[in-house]
Design a protein around this motif. Structure first.
Motif, PDB file in Angstrom:
ATOM      1  N   SER A  40      -5.045  -3.415  -6.769  1.00  0.00           N
ATOM      2  CA  SER A  40      -3.916  -2.496  -6.757  1.00  0.00           C
ATOM      3  C   SER A  40      -3.005  -2.789  -7.946  1.00  0.00           C
ATOM      4  O   SER A  40      -3.080  -3.855  -8.541  1.00  0.00           O
ATOM      5  CB  SER A  40      -3.140  -2.696  -5.449  1.00  0.00           C
ATOM      6  OG  SER A  40      -1.915  -2.027  -5.478  1.00  0.00           O
ATOM      7  N   LYS A  41      -2.141  -1.850  -8.243  1.00  0.00           N
ATOM      8  CA  LYS A  41      -1.143  -2.071  -9.300  1.00  0.00           C
ATOM      9  C   LYS A  41       0.076  -2.831  -8.765  1.00  0.00           C
ATOM     10  O   LYS A  41       0.898  -3.296  -9.531  1.00  0.00           O
ATOM     11  CB  LYS A  41      -0.707  -0.743  -9.901  1.00  0.00           C
ATOM     12  CG  LYS A  41      -1.821  -0.080 -10.674  1.00  0.00           C
ATOM     13  CD  LYS A  41      -1.396   1.198 -11.310  1.00  0.00           C
ATOM     14  CE  LYS A  41      -2.594   1.768 -12.055  1.00  0.00           C
ATOM     15  NZ  LYS A  41      -2.315   3.020 -12.683  1.00  0.00           N
ATOM     16  N   VAL A  42       0.160  -2.955  -7.441  1.00  0.00           N
ATOM     17  CA  VAL A  42       1.257  -3.695  -6.813  1.00  0.00           C
ATOM     18  C   VAL A  42       0.947  -5.188  -6.918  1.00  0.00           C
ATOM     19  O   VAL A  42      -0.152  -5.624  -6.598  1.00  0.00           O
ATOM     20  CB  VAL A  42       1.422  -3.293  -5.327  1.00  0.00           C
ATOM     21  CG1 VAL A  42       2.480  -4.146  -4.652  1.00  0.00           C
ATOM     22  CG2 VAL A  42       1.764  -1.821  -5.217  1.00  0.00           C
ATOM     23  N   LEU A  43       1.910  -5.948  -7.378  1.00  0.00           N
ATOM     24  CA  LEU A  43       1.704  -7.383  -7.540  1.00  0.00           C
ATOM     25  C   LEU A  43       1.960  -8.139  -6.248  1.00  0.00           C
ATOM     26  O   LEU A  43       2.826  -7.775  -5.464  1.00  0.00           O
ATOM     27  CB  LEU A  43       2.609  -7.927  -8.644  1.00  0.00           C
ATOM     28  CG  LEU A  43       2.371  -7.350 -10.042  1.00  0.00           C
ATOM     29  CD1 LEU A  43       3.328  -7.983 -11.038  1.00  0.00           C
ATOM     30  CD2 LEU A  43       0.938  -7.515 -10.491  1.00  0.00           C
ATOM     31  N   GLY A  44       1.204  -9.196  -6.065  1.00  0.00           N
ATOM     32  CA  GLY A  44       1.354 -10.059  -4.905  1.00  0.00           C
ATOM     33  C   GLY A  44       2.378 -11.150  -5.161  1.00  0.00           C
ATOM     34  O   GLY A  44       3.095 -11.144  -6.165  1.00  0.00           O
ATOM     35  N   VAL A  45       2.412 -12.121  -4.292  1.00  0.00           N
ATOM     36  CA  VAL A  45       3.423 -13.169  -4.283  1.00  0.00           C
ATOM     37  C   VAL A  45       3.445 -14.007  -5.574  1.00  0.00           C
ATOM     38  O   VAL A  45       4.495 -14.453  -6.001  1.00  0.00           O
ATOM     39  CB  VAL A  45       3.277 -14.052  -3.033  1.00  0.00           C
ATOM     40  CG1 VAL A  45       2.009 -14.882  -3.073  1.00  0.00           C
ATOM     41  CG2 VAL A  45       4.477 -14.947  -2.831  1.00  0.00           C
ATOM     42  N   TYR A  46       2.321 -14.195  -6.205  1.00  0.00           N
ATOM     43  CA  TYR A  46       2.269 -15.023  -7.412  1.00  0.00           C
ATOM     44  C   TYR A  46       2.208 -14.195  -8.694  1.00  0.00           C
ATOM     45  O   TYR A  46       1.856 -14.706  -9.755  1.00  0.00           O
ATOM     46  CB  TYR A  46       1.068 -15.975  -7.357  1.00  0.00           C
ATOM     47  CG  TYR A  46       1.149 -16.951  -6.217  1.00  0.00           C
ATOM     48  CD1 TYR A  46       2.123 -17.948  -6.200  1.00  0.00           C
ATOM     49  CD2 TYR A  46       0.285 -16.862  -5.138  1.00  0.00           C
ATOM     50  CE1 TYR A  46       2.225 -18.828  -5.133  1.00  0.00           C
ATOM     51  CE2 TYR A  46       0.376 -17.747  -4.080  1.00  0.00           C
ATOM     52  CZ  TYR A  46       1.345 -18.729  -4.092  1.00  0.00           C
ATOM     53  OH  TYR A  46       1.447 -19.596  -3.035  1.00  0.00           O
ATOM     54  N   GLY A  47       2.512 -12.914  -8.603  1.00  0.00           N
ATOM     55  CA  GLY A  47       2.456 -12.049  -9.766  1.00  0.00           C
ATOM     56  C   GLY A  47       1.040 -11.613 -10.092  1.00  0.00           C
ATOM     57  O   GLY A  47       0.785 -11.075 -11.162  1.00  0.00           O
ATOM     58  N   THR A  48       0.132 -11.853  -9.180  1.00  0.00           N
ATOM     59  CA  THR A  48      -1.254 -11.426  -9.346  1.00  0.00           C
ATOM     60  C   THR A  48      -1.441 -10.085  -8.648  1.00  0.00           C
ATOM     61  O   THR A  48      -0.682  -9.753  -7.737  1.00  0.00           O
ATOM     62  CB  THR A  48      -2.221 -12.458  -8.739  1.00  0.00           C
ATOM     63  OG1 THR A  48      -1.862 -12.662  -7.374  1.00  0.00           O
ATOM     64  CG2 THR A  48      -2.158 -13.783  -9.482  1.00  0.00           C
ATOM     65  N   PRO A  49      -2.454  -9.314  -9.026  1.00  0.00           N
ATOM     66  CA  PRO A  49      -2.670  -8.028  -8.353  1.00  0.00           C
ATOM     67  C   PRO A  49      -2.982  -8.230  -6.878  1.00  0.00           C
ATOM     68  O   PRO A  49      -3.651  -9.187  -6.504  1.00  0.00           O
ATOM     69  CB  PRO A  49      -3.883  -7.441  -9.076  1.00  0.00           C
ATOM     70  CG  PRO A  49      -3.969  -8.162 -10.364  1.00  0.00           C
ATOM     71  CD  PRO A  49      -3.394  -9.528 -10.120  1.00  0.00           C
ATOM     72  N   SER A  50      -2.473  -7.325  -6.065  1.00  0.00           N
ATOM     73  CA  SER A  50      -2.856  -7.316  -4.661  1.00  0.00           C
ATOM     74  C   SER A  50      -3.979  -6.279  -4.521  1.00  0.00           C
ATOM     75  O   SER A  50      -4.538  -5.848  -5.525  1.00  0.00           O
ATOM     76  CB  SER A  50      -1.651  -6.999  -3.773  1.00  0.00           C
ATOM     77  OG  SER A  50      -1.122  -5.731  -4.082  1.00  0.00           O
ATOM     78  N   VAL A  51      -4.313  -5.887  -3.315  1.00  0.00           N
ATOM     79  CA  VAL A  51      -5.448  -4.984  -3.114  1.00  0.00           C
ATOM     80  C   VAL A  51      -5.050  -3.738  -2.337  1.00  0.00           C
ATOM     81  O   VAL A  51      -3.977  -3.669  -1.754  1.00  0.00           O
ATOM     82  CB  VAL A  51      -6.604  -5.700  -2.370  1.00  0.00           C
ATOM     83  CG1 VAL A  51      -7.155  -6.836  -3.187  1.00  0.00           C
ATOM     84  CG2 VAL A  51      -6.158  -6.175  -0.994  1.00  0.00           C
ATOM     85  N   GLU A  52      -5.954  -2.767  -2.343  1.00  0.00           N
ATOM     86  CA  GLU A  52      -5.804  -1.555  -1.562  1.00  0.00           C
ATOM     87  C   GLU A  52      -7.196  -1.096  -1.136  1.00  0.00           C
ATOM     88  O   GLU A  52      -8.199  -1.513  -1.713  1.00  0.00           O
ATOM     89  CB  GLU A  52      -5.093  -0.464  -2.360  1.00  0.00           C
ATOM     90  CG  GLU A  52      -5.819  -0.054  -3.624  1.00  0.00           C
ATOM     91  CD  GLU A  52      -4.997   0.861  -4.513  1.00  0.00           C
ATOM     92  OE1 GLU A  52      -3.801   1.062  -4.223  1.00  0.00           O
ATOM     93  OE2 GLU A  52      -5.546   1.361  -5.489  1.00  0.00           O
ATOM     94  N   ALA A  53      -7.248  -0.257  -0.124  1.00  0.00           N
ATOM     95  CA  ALA A  53      -8.528   0.244   0.384  1.00  0.00           C
ATOM     96  C   ALA A  53      -8.605   1.751   0.175  1.00  0.00           C
ATOM     97  O   ALA A  53      -7.608   2.399  -0.135  1.00  0.00           O
ATOM     98  CB  ALA A  53      -8.674  -0.091   1.867  1.00  0.00           C
ATOM     99  N   ASN A  54      -9.804   2.290   0.358  1.00  0.00           N
ATOM    100  CA  ASN A  54      -9.964   3.738   0.287  1.00  0.00           C
ATOM    101  C   ASN A  54     -10.593   4.252   1.578  1.00  0.00           C
ATOM    102  O   ASN A  54     -10.883   3.476   2.481  1.00  0.00           O
ATOM    103  CB  ASN A  54     -10.776   4.150  -0.956  1.00  0.00           C
ATOM    104  CG  ASN A  54     -12.193   3.629  -0.942  1.00  0.00           C
ATOM    105  OD1 ASN A  54     -12.863   3.619   0.080  1.00  0.00           O
ATOM    106  ND2 ASN A  54     -12.666   3.187  -2.092  1.00  0.00           N
ATOM    107  N   ASP A  55     -10.814   5.566   1.654  1.00  0.00           N
ATOM    108  CA  ASP A  55     -11.298   6.182   2.894  1.00  0.00           C
ATOM    109  C   ASP A  55     -12.724   5.802   3.283  1.00  0.00           C
ATOM    110  O   ASP A  55     -13.189   6.192   4.346  1.00  0.00           O
ATOM    111  CB  ASP A  55     -11.176   7.704   2.829  1.00  0.00           C
ATOM    112  CG  ASP A  55      -9.833   8.204   3.332  1.00  0.00           C
ATOM    113  OD1 ASP A  55      -9.221   7.507   4.163  1.00  0.00           O
ATOM    114  OD2 ASP A  55      -9.402   9.289   2.904  1.00  0.00           O
ATOM    115  N   GLU A  56     -13.410   5.047   2.462  1.00  0.00           N
ATOM    116  CA  GLU A  56     -14.740   4.559   2.831  1.00  0.00           C
ATOM    117  C   GLU A  56     -14.641   3.441   3.880  1.00  0.00           C
ATOM    118  O   GLU A  56     -15.640   3.050   4.467  1.00  0.00           O
ATOM    119  CB  GLU A  56     -15.473   4.033   1.597  1.00  0.00           C
ATOM    120  CG  GLU A  56     -15.752   5.083   0.553  1.00  0.00           C
ATOM    121  CD  GLU A  56     -16.738   6.132   1.015  1.00  0.00           C
ATOM    122  OE1 GLU A  56     -17.775   5.761   1.590  1.00  0.00           O
ATOM    123  OE2 GLU A  56     -16.446   7.327   0.810  1.00  0.00           O
ATOM    124  N   CYS A  57     -13.449   2.933   4.106  1.00  0.00           N
ATOM    125  CA  CYS A  57     -13.220   1.840   5.055  1.00  0.00           C
ATOM    126  C   CYS A  57     -13.699   2.235   6.448  1.00  0.00           C
ATOM    127  O   CYS A  57     -13.350   3.299   6.963  1.00  0.00           O
ATOM    128  CB  CYS A  57     -11.733   1.493   5.092  1.00  0.00           C
ATOM    129  SG  CYS A  57     -11.287   0.244   6.313  1.00  0.00           S
TER     130      CYS A  57
END
Length: 84
Positions: A40-57
């Motif tokens: 994801s473009k949203v950063l996590g706690v350490y300034g690293t990228p976090s994740v996101e899912a799509n409708d294939e979930c």
């Protein structure tokens, strides 16, 4: 620090990620049997990228189980809540 989740309304589940807990290890991406989790473009706690899912979930919850920081929550939808 507050831990506000970002919830995605997917076809079979509500996928919630807590960026304040996600360190960007990518274990969820590797373990996902449908390969529906990506960076994801949203950063996590350490300034690293976090994740996101799509409708294939498929709401199997493997990402939630393997996340070492409990940063993912999967809430499976009831049949009448499905988008399909």
């Amino acid at each position: 620090m507050e831990f506000h989740g970002r919830t995605q309304d997917l076809a079979k589940s509500f996928f919630t990620l807590y960026p304040g807990l996600c360190k960007g290890c990518g274990l969820c991406i590797v373990k996902c049997p449908k390969q529906c989790i990506s960076w994801s473009k949203v950063l996590g706690v350490y300034g690293t990228p976090s994740v996101e899912a799509n409708d294939e979930c498929i709401a199997c919850g493997i990402c939630q189980i393997y996340c070492p920081d409990a940063a993912i929550r999967i809430e499976k939808k009831k049949k009448n809540e499905d988008k399909n």
